[in-house]
Scaffold this active site. Sequence first.
Site, short mmCIF file in Angstrom:
data_model
loop_
_atom_site.label_atom_id
_atom_site.label_comp_id
_atom_site.label_asym_id
_atom_site.label_seq_id
_atom_site.Cartn_x
_atom_site.Cartn_y
_atom_site.Cartn_z
N GLU A 1 33.14 66.97 47.43
CA GLU A 1 33.46 65.38 47.73
C GLU A 1 32.61 65.11 49.05
OE1 GLU A 1 37.26 63.94 48.29
OE2 GLU A 1 38.11 65.23 46.21
N GLU B 1 42.39 69.85 47.68
CA GLU B 1 42.64 69.92 49.23
C GLU B 1 44.06 70.25 49.77
OE1 GLU B 1 41.39 66.15 50.54
OE2 GLU B 1 39.32 66.45 50.38
#
Length: 1326
Positions: A488, A273
């Site tokens: 995720e 991320e």
Amino acid sequence: MSLFGLYYPLLLLPCVLAQWSNTSSLAFPAPKSYSTASFNASAQPTASPRRTDFSNDALNDLWNLVGPVATGPVTSTIEPTPEPSVYPQPDDELFHPLVSSHYPELKGKKLPANFKWGLASSAYQIEGAARDEGKGPSIWDLLSHRVPDFVRDNTTGDVVGSHYWLYKQDIERLRSLGIPRFSPSTSWPRFFPFGHGPVNAEAVAHYDSIIESMHAAGVRPSITLFHWDTPLALFTEYGAWTSPRVVDDFFNYAKFVITRYDEFVDEWFTINEPQYCNWQYSNYPAGEYYPAFNGVGAGQRARWLCGHHTLLAHAKVAKWYHGEFKGRGRITFKNSGNYFEANSTKPEDEVARQRNFDFSIGWFGGPWTDGDYPQSLKDTLGDLLPTFSEEEKALIKGSCDFYAIDPYSSFIAHEIEGGLESCTSNRSHPSFPECAGSVSVAPNGFPIGPAADPSMSWLYSAPKGLRKFLKHITTVLFPSVPSIVVTEFGTAEPFESRLSSLPQIVWDLRRADYMQGYLDEILLSIVEDGVNVEGAWGWAVFDNFEWSEGLGTRFGLQWVNYTSETFQHLHHLATGRRQASTHSTSLHPVYLTAGPLPLAPDNSTLLPSLSSPPGACHLPAFVLADETPRLPPSPVAPNPSISTAPNFAAQTTTSGPGPSSSATNDPHSTIPPILSAPAITGKRARSSSIDLDEDPDTSDSDALRGRSSRRPAKRRHKTMRFGTSHDRSQSPSAYPKSASHSPAPKASRSKVANGDSHKSAQSNGFHTNGNAVADRPAVPKSFRGHDREEVTRLMIQGLQDMGYNDAAQTLIRESGCQLEGPTVASFRTAVLKGDWNEAERLLFGSSVSEYGGSAGTKRKSWTRNVRSPSPSRRRSEGLLFKEGADRKKLLFWLRRQKYLELLEKGDTTKALHVLRHELTPLNRDELHALPSLIMCNSPDELRAQAEWDGAKGRSRAQLLAELSRFISPRVMIPDNRLATLLDEVKATWLASCRWHNTLTTPSLFFDHACDPADFPRRPAVELIDHESEVWYLKYSHDGTMLASASLDTSIIVRETKEYKVLFHLEDHTSGVSHLAWSHDDSMLISCAAMNDSSARIWDMKTGMCLQTIQDFTYNCIAAAFTPDDQHVVIGSQDCSHWLTKWDLSGTLVHTWPCTSPSLRVYDLAISPNGKWLVVLLHKRILVYDLPTGELLHETEQEGDKVELTSVSISADSRYMLVSMHQNCIKLIHIETQEVLQEFTEHQQTKFIIRSGWGGADQGFVCSGSEDSRIYIYRTNDGLIEVLDGHDNGAVNCVEWHPTDPNTFASAGDDGKVVIWKPNRRSGVRD
């Protein structure tokens, strides 16, 4: 939150591959060109570290930036014990059904056979072992330890789930549960403690073992190389991700890890991320806790530089992987992004939707486009956004093999208030740079889905948004994406960290609903939309450190008992496996109460198991690090009668000595069996000054407190024992050396109150002298209506304050009164000598307190002695406080002084302990300023930064004076009380004296009253040199010169004895509207309006114009010199130069950011202390921090006809006067923006009228008026006088003489400057 428990098609997938399950030893290649070394972070330094030094000393220096680090209950790798072959699970046919598919029509639909699924986590969030086996500190070690409240619950990742030591058991559990894949991250600072340089050999051995264990268990790894734990060394060396040097250092790290493990890893995620550069990295405290290299601190520049170098680092690794290295697997990075849907069909909402995409995943979309940033980012950010070269664009383009997305939630996008343009053109706009709104509420006003835990306020369950997102990414945003993986997804069950009952904890229905819904939509995306979704990883494998939320937010599919010293793991309802059913497709999840993990070997240091409820996660307050626990838990033995409730029992497997607890039929207990340990005897360390016994009065609540997730890195006893709740050992760190005898003089304790045994109110805190003259005649208790005893004590103190000590002693002997009792005297002595533990004991008593540290920790009293309860050690109740006194504040003041003195002496270790264990639990706002003082390089720098004069200065006496203000005067008379009372008498006189205007202190012999004849109400001098309206007046700071400015374009400077003209300055070509003197009165700056629109700087020794600044296209309104007289700040109505800073050569130095396209300055002022810059706009007051240029306050004045015209700041820099239409002057506190007084008797509706401060101690407010009069107000009262002195038009400006309170000047439209004096020069009428 796992995937395996929610979809029966997963049962059709092979759990493991035969070749992967081969348990033979693995052979790892040795990457070339690397050296290895062993590191010991605990080694003591032997030499000063250098930037190229990779020694143990250098590593120690890095860890010293973090401070002491906690150690967990397990400190070596634990071999796994067998997991149960069958797990208990809830019966959905008994009472409550399980969460089923949201789409019955999906019955029979299956995920592809090659669909990859598993669970994920990251190194810092689960490993613990923060400083073990050569690991270097990461930035998160610093943030969680040193930056107050950076983590919401002030926990750290020091221990967490101890996956570093328990990975074998964790992997065995994954195997037993049938989870085929695990996606962890490796720790960059564990492999490379300094970010580069030698590889840590122990890290290599550790991760070798992890890969081998996963291989043996048939659990396939997908590895993330970087999950936000940047080595701290790179921040201190060059600023980490804000520097291009990080690209090569990351490449060096990634190259080593990939080379060693690529044969056994299917997917590599280079970066987790990178969008974290926005909401995390850009908030890192650069310049405060580590250097801000190249001037890049927290904020926008850090955000975009971080993202830029992250993309380049990934691309360099990816090119090497497929090019030179020819890796066997695939490589990409994980994106953080959510789906956005427009709030309406309005084009503006659709634009907002696209901008939300652009500034999240579009920011890092270069691998799927042309290798560059979206045009919207370039257009909005301008020079804030770094640029890629053509070679760099080519490197980035095509650098990802598949798209990885972490799509936790969805949002409704909408246009921001004021429109897009108002935001993109204003970098100070709160929505800049996204300039697009988003909410979690549907257009009809209802939330888009069930909310997660309140700590994750942005997270709502929105499964349908996931399906839309997957399609939108692959068909609209990035059509070149060949396949996509959900890397995720998960949620935090609301309030789970507050639950203490196992049945409540495991029935996590909201998490189960979330997981089921998201899996439904993934399957629909595949079978209905044709999106090539290749896999999904649930977050998280078990509860972890959730970054800025700490341990209080739980995402784990396995619940971790942080209060258990053996880190029990418990599987949730959401952690189930779907099984085939002949009747329906309902979910059959697994419910498991897993037994405790095995205890460490006998030679390991252990803490005891606790009797607190398994769900009660007692999180500590903020500390820098734990050397010893702030409140050590009391060891208790497990009650053999306690067991799990029916249908929830689980056998406990033990390892090592010690019996296991057997289950019973207690229907009320929900506490799982906890392993006990053999009793271990050992000598507890004691305070060197006192031997303490067990205190039977200690609250049993201590025994119920759960362990912090952090453990002491250093213990003062080798082992601890398990015992009953009445056989507790106490951390010796809780007992200060202050238990020594009080330094007070010995006296008759029976006659002393307030901290001693006698508590008669008659003593009132002073000692009654039993040796007074026996036949002294009785005296009345009152003296002219006052308490005789109080008057006597005040006289004693007053005599001592004036140095008449012999007279004071005579009065003591004759009256039989003492100024204060022995306890108070001891307290005074303790403070003045710096005996802080004794001072706390005497002030607050030896009773239990709740605020940590020396005298304020919940613990046994330190006044008890195991040998003999000496009279000098009796329990004390402390001094008597005034009603409403804030004890935490007083305790904070004492400990702050203690902390500062330790820093001044260079004892950083003890200072850290005070900050961590004594100051932090008090939770004061003032705490935030203290940690940075540790970084001071010398005592002088410390004293300057803390604005403190040191232990040898007046600081202790000042502290004592402050403390005494909150102690009951009947116990301790405040310092200088007699003088204070006299001051209050005078202050009352002055406040009621309407005409008080003298700097002479009133006499105490007479009641005070000033004669109006002594007030400047007479026009003594009229100056008529100007040919037109006089707009502005300004005295020099020393009062020797007076400058006036006029519409006639001239400036006249006069001396102030006879008001003769010194200079007649006529260079301006339009009316002069503003003047300001330099602080040394050597220069004057003037501003001209209309056609001139310039500012000129004049030499007040020669009258020559030194510089003309004429870059303005519209009125130059106001100016002021900076405190160093090297620059001027100019405000104008030219929007491009609305607020600017220039040097004396006329060079533009700085332009303040424009928060609106049409900003125009009406007036400005700089405070005398140089701290504030106050700027008036049409209706707004802006307050800037002048040294930093930061906007601190922006206040808009309400009213249709309001227009601000002038501002003046008080001599003490605390208040400002703001004149405005209609007919109003406001007295405003600068820092709080509170309006303290309004003056409204004068007339101001059309023109600029300037008001100001005046008189003795600036006790008056003076203002011109449009009715040709002068209005004088008392600052604390109101209008006291109206003066006629000008013939016609407005009185534009009134200026009081800065050194002579009996003189002021006024200027008006009649062309006159009038000097006002008293009617007579007399003293004060008494």
